[in-house]
Design a protein around this motif. Structure first.
Motif, PDB file in Angstrom:
ATOM      1  N   UNK A  20      14.179   5.045  13.181  1.00 15.42           N
ATOM      2  CA  UNK A  20      14.344   5.700  11.892  1.00 15.42           C
ATOM      3  C   UNK A  20      13.459   5.056  10.830  1.00 15.42           C
ATOM      4  N   UNK A  21      13.575   3.752  10.650  1.00 17.35           N
ATOM      5  CA  UNK A  21      12.790   3.064   9.624  1.00 17.35           C
ATOM      6  C   UNK A  21      11.308   3.004  10.001  1.00 17.35           C
ATOM      7  N   UNK A  22      11.038   2.600  11.227  1.00 19.69           N
ATOM      8  CA  UNK A  22       9.650   2.458  11.662  1.00 19.69           C
ATOM      9  C   UNK A  22       8.924   3.782  11.740  1.00 19.69           C
ATOM     10  N   UNK A  23       9.611   4.806  12.261  1.00 20.13           N
ATOM     11  CA  UNK A  23       8.999   6.125  12.322  1.00 20.13           C
ATOM     12  C   UNK A  23       8.703   6.668  10.938  1.00 20.13           C
ATOM     13  N   UNK A  24       9.633   6.478  10.031  1.00 26.88           N
ATOM     14  CA  UNK A  24       9.424   6.901   8.647  1.00 26.88           C
ATOM     15  C   UNK A  24       8.235   6.155   8.045  1.00 26.88           C
ATOM     16  N   UNK A  25       8.199   4.853   8.245  1.00 27.32           N
ATOM     17  CA  UNK A  25       7.079   4.064   7.729  1.00 27.32           C
ATOM     18  C   UNK A  25       5.752   4.586   8.275  1.00 27.32           C
ATOM     19  N   UNK A  26       5.666   4.734   9.592  1.00 26.37           N
ATOM     20  CA  UNK A  26       4.407   5.169  10.209  1.00 26.37           C
ATOM     21  C   UNK A  26       3.954   6.520   9.674  1.00 26.37           C
ATOM     22  N   UNK A  27       4.881   7.426   9.469  1.00 24.28           N
ATOM     23  CA  UNK A  27       4.524   8.772   9.024  1.00 24.28           C
ATOM     24  C   UNK A  27       4.124   8.816   7.553  1.00 24.28           C
ATOM     25  N   UNK A  28       4.764   8.041   6.697  1.00 27.42           N
ATOM     26  CA  UNK A  28       4.593   8.234   5.255  1.00 27.42           C
ATOM     27  C   UNK A  28       3.899   7.112   4.484  1.00 27.42           C
ATOM     28  N   UNK A  29       3.733   5.941   5.039  1.00 24.31           N
ATOM     29  CA  UNK A  29       3.275   4.822   4.200  1.00 24.31           C
ATOM     30  C   UNK A  29       1.894   5.032   3.578  1.00 24.31           C
ATOM     31  N   UNK A  30       1.043   5.781   4.221  1.00 26.06           N
ATOM     32  CA  UNK A  30      -0.294   5.993   3.648  1.00 26.06           C
ATOM     33  C   UNK A  30      -0.261   6.846   2.390  1.00 26.06           C
ATOM     34  N   UNK A  31       0.817   7.575   2.183  1.00 26.72           N
ATOM     35  CA  UNK A  31       0.960   8.438   1.007  1.00 26.72           C
ATOM     36  C   UNK A  31       1.591   7.715  -0.187  1.00 26.72           C
ATOM     37  N   UNK A  32       2.141   6.531   0.039  1.00 26.48           N
ATOM     38  CA  UNK A  32       2.891   5.858  -1.015  1.00 26.48           C
ATOM     39  C   UNK A  32       2.004   5.288  -2.098  1.00 26.48           C
ATOM     40  N   UNK A  33       2.482   5.420  -3.319  1.00 24.01           N
ATOM     41  CA  UNK A  33       1.928   4.676  -4.436  1.00 24.01           C
ATOM     42  C   UNK A  33       2.821   3.447  -4.614  1.00 24.01           C
ATOM     43  N   UNK A  34       2.649   2.737  -5.694  1.00 29.94           N
ATOM     44  CA  UNK A  34       3.458   1.533  -5.948  1.00 29.94           C
ATOM     45  C   UNK A  34       4.950   1.863  -5.951  1.00 29.94           C
ATOM     46  N   UNK A  35       5.309   2.972  -6.582  1.00 32.44           N
ATOM     47  CA  UNK A  35       6.728   3.352  -6.661  1.00 32.44           C
ATOM     48  C   UNK A  35       7.287   3.687  -5.277  1.00 32.44           C
ATOM     49  N   UNK A  36       6.506   4.364  -4.452  1.00 32.91           N
ATOM     50  CA  UNK A  36       6.955   4.699  -3.105  1.00 32.91           C
ATOM     51  C   UNK A  36       7.158   3.468  -2.248  1.00 32.91           C
TER      52      UNK A  36
END
Length: 90
Positions: free
Chosen positions: A29-45
């Protein structure tokens, strides 16, 4: 330390923490979410995800699965994406 150097270190730390939760279910859950979305995050994300990592896996998983209400500080588009679970590739 400048912010440009700090962000990659924080991302690396968040990735490790996401994939080393202690149970396979939480890792996915955590790792899959990280892998899918981390490149889209700004500082707040990134800050949102770091704060999420500080909570008990059971609580976060309940929020994501809809079996417990999401606290206001975690409600919003990031949690909405986590609740979809379409990022988990097993």
């Amino acid at each position: 330390m400048t912010q440009a150097l700090e962000i990659p270190a924080r991302i690396a730390r968040a990735r490790f923490r996401a994939w080393h939760r202690g149970t396979r279910e939480a890792d996915y859950m955590f790792g899959g979410y990280f892998d899918r979305y981390h490149e889209e995050w700004d500082e707040a994300g990134l800050a949102w995800f770091e704060a999420l990592l500080d909570h008990d896996d059971v609580d976060v998983m309940a929020w994501a699965l809809g079996t417990a209400p999401v606290p206001p500080e975690f409600a919003g588009p990031h949690m909405d994406a986590m609740r979809k679970l379409d990022y988990v590739k097993i």
